[in-house]
Write an enzyme that holds these catalytic residues in place. Structure first.
Site, PDB file in Angstrom:
ATOM      1  CD  GLU A 100      -5.045   3.748  -3.886  1.00 33.40           C
ATOM      2  OE1 GLU A 100      -5.701   3.037  -3.098  1.00 33.40           O
ATOM      3  OE2 GLU A 100      -3.931   3.438  -4.324  1.00 33.40           O
TER       4      GLU A 100
ATOM      5  CD  GLU B  16      -9.133   1.075  -2.856  1.00 34.27           C
ATOM      6  OE1 GLU B  16      -9.444   0.838  -1.676  1.00 34.27           O
ATOM      7  OE2 GLU B  16      -7.963   1.173  -3.237  1.00 34.27           O
TER       8      GLU B  16
ATOM      9  CG  ASP C 241      -2.755  -5.276   6.443  1.00 32.49           C
ATOM     10  OD1 ASP C 241      -2.021  -5.800   5.589  1.00 32.49           O
ATOM     11  OD2 ASP C 241      -3.691  -4.509   6.168  1.00 32.49           O
TER      12      ASP C 241
ATOM     13  CG  ASP D  80       0.137   2.508  -3.393  1.00 33.96           C
ATOM     14  OD1 ASP D  80      -0.898   3.106  -3.718  1.00 33.96           O
ATOM     15  OD2 ASP D  80       0.241   1.263  -3.397  1.00 33.96           O
TER      16      ASP D  80
ATOM     17  CG  HIS E 134      -5.702  -5.474   3.574  1.00 34.04           C
ATOM     18  ND1 HIS E 134      -4.819  -4.422   3.538  1.00 34.04           N
ATOM     19  CD2 HIS E 134      -6.328  -5.479   2.371  1.00 34.04           C
ATOM     20  CE1 HIS E 134      -4.917  -3.814   2.371  1.00 34.04           C
ATOM     21  NE2 HIS E 134      -5.825  -4.423   1.639  1.00 34.04           N
TER      22      HIS E 134
END
Ligand code: XLS
Ligand code: NI
Ligand code: NI
Length: 435
Positions: free
Chosen positions: A268, A232, A104, A309, A101
């Site tokens: 995901e 997503e 980041d 996650d 991103h």
């Protein structure tokens, strides 16, 4: 740079499947040929530049636990340090790709102009690192969910200036992805949804989101970006309800706004579970419509009800996910991105390496099991046999006739079908031989 967080850790190598506590890949030999393709080219692994490099270990009840040389992430100084360390980790793991991103890569300076300038600077630097370590960009994306400005949405925000800020942000991230030869661009809409219907006009928000995505596609063509645009799906978290709920919802949305040939899906594992599906279901829905783009590989805690996650560790689940991916022809521009983070007690640099190398091994093992099932053809044969009746001229022509004619045929031929077993348990036992 003199000192690295990963100092003293050797590159992870394939050591073979002997039971021992030596570190190394047991199942992932990048050069092994599986169905005529190198394993590395089948799996197309990517490391996420967020979790491992951004998350400080806080949870709703406690502060940071993870200490990294690039914390706090509020200066360009630390952004360089983060990049140096990230690429040290990439050279230890040897995975071919990473994903980011915008936030980041660079600190948030609070306004678009300064953010744009620092994004430009850091992507120059990251571009050199990619070159020297040999890491490619699987996808870039814009974080339009963390900063408070996004709290009421990005493209779906009731304030047109927020829509404008979002459009400018995505333009800058698409430019940066293009500059770094990214192979995809992802949009995940964590705030594209609502907290309460009491203050929400669903119709306006969906139309704006549809138009926004069309603008993204128009801009991609304008700059000659050859990668895929991916959305997503995720049903909720952080918003109470997100519009990109699951694969089927996204596909309907893309059709409504004329984007079905332009945009594919980044699926995901954890999001599938949150939507009440299996990962395999989401992938099968997407491949049935030729809309699978890429995957975010992780796993959810089945009891928690939120996006945990975690790194994947369930071979049968991973095997069935790759089964549908390979059966559909495998990845083209997409790959396997580890959108996964350590637990907050896993403090060490070695934990990060073990988490990723273990996940790569799980995926390699799952993919090989999937390939073996495909080569054996048992599941495919069972399905072909189950639908064989639809190969006859009589059956096919029925689809072009009408209810009256079909009814006449049932009466004349006295059609009275006998139910046949679905043989689910036999097939489950079959799969168990491979996983
Ligand atoms: C969050 C999402 C996010 C996207 C990229 O749940 O998985 O990490 O992959 O914005
Ligand atoms: Ni994700
Ligand atoms: Ni997620």
């Amino acid at each position: 740079m003199t000192h690295s967080f990963f100092d003293g850790i050797a590159p992870v190598k394939f050591v073979g499947n002997e039971i021992s506590d030596a570190s190394g890949f047991r199942h992932y030999d990048p050069n092994e040929l599986v169905m005529g393709k190198r394993l590395e080219d089948q799996l197309r692994f990517a490391v996420a530049y967020w979790h491992s490099f951004a998350w400080e270990g806080g949870d709703p009840f406690g502060g940071p636990t993870l200490e990294r040389p690039w914390h706090p992430q509020d200066s360009m100084e630390n952004a360089w340090i983060k990049a140096d360390n990230a690429f040290d980790m990439f050279s230890i793991l040897g995975q071919p790709y990473f994903c980011w991103h915008d936030v980041d890569l660079r600190p948030d300076q609070g306004n678009f102009k300064d953010n744009l300038a620092t994004l430009d600077k850091i992507t120059d630097y990251v571009g050199e690192k990619m070159e020297s370590v040999g890491t490619k960009l699987l996808w870039g994306t814009a974080n339009m969910f963390s900063h408070r400005r996004w709290m009421s949405g990005a493209s779906t925000n009731p304030d047109p200036d927020m829509f404008a800020f979002a459009a400018a942000t995505v333009k800058s991230c698409l430019d940066a992805t293009h500059k770094l030869n990214g192979e995809n661009y992802v949009l995940w809409g964590g705030r594209e949804g609502y907290e309460t219907l009491l203050n929400t006009d669903l119709g306006i928000e969906l139309d704006h989101m549809g138009r926004f995505l069309n603008m993204v596609v128009e801009y991609k063509h304008k700059i000659g970006f050859k990668g895929s645009i991916l959305v997503e799906p995720k049903p909720q978290e952080p918003s109470k309800h997100q519009y990109d709920y699951d694969a089927a919802t996204c596909i309907g949305f893309l059709r409504k706004y004329g984007l079905e040939n332009e945009v594919k899906l980044n699926l995901e594992q954890g999001h599938a579970i949150l939507a009440g599906h299996s990962f395999e279901h989401e992938i099968a829905v997407a491949t049935a419509e030729n809309m699978l783009g890429s995957i975010d590989m992780n796993r959810n805690d089945y009891q928690s009800g939120w996006d945990t996650d975690q790194f994947p560790n369930n071979v049968p689940e991973v095997a069935m996910a790759y089964y549908h991916i390979i059966k559909a022809g495998g990845f083209t521009t997409g790959g396997t991105n580890f959108d996964a983070k350590l637990r907050r007690q896993s403090l060490d640099a070695q934990d990060l390496i073990d988490a990723h190398s273990g996940a790569m091994d799980i995926c390699a093992r799952g993919l090989k099991a999937a390939a073996a099932m495909i080569q054996d053809g048992g599941l495919e044969n069972a399905i072909t046999k189950r639908y064989a009746g639809w190969q006859t001229v009589e059956a096919i022509s029925m689809l072009d006739s009408d209810l009256g004619a079909i009814c006449d045929r049932v009466l004349t031929k006295d059609i009275n079908p006998t139910p046949l077993s679905g043989r689910q348990e036999v097939l489950e036992n079959y799969v168990n031989q491979f996983v």
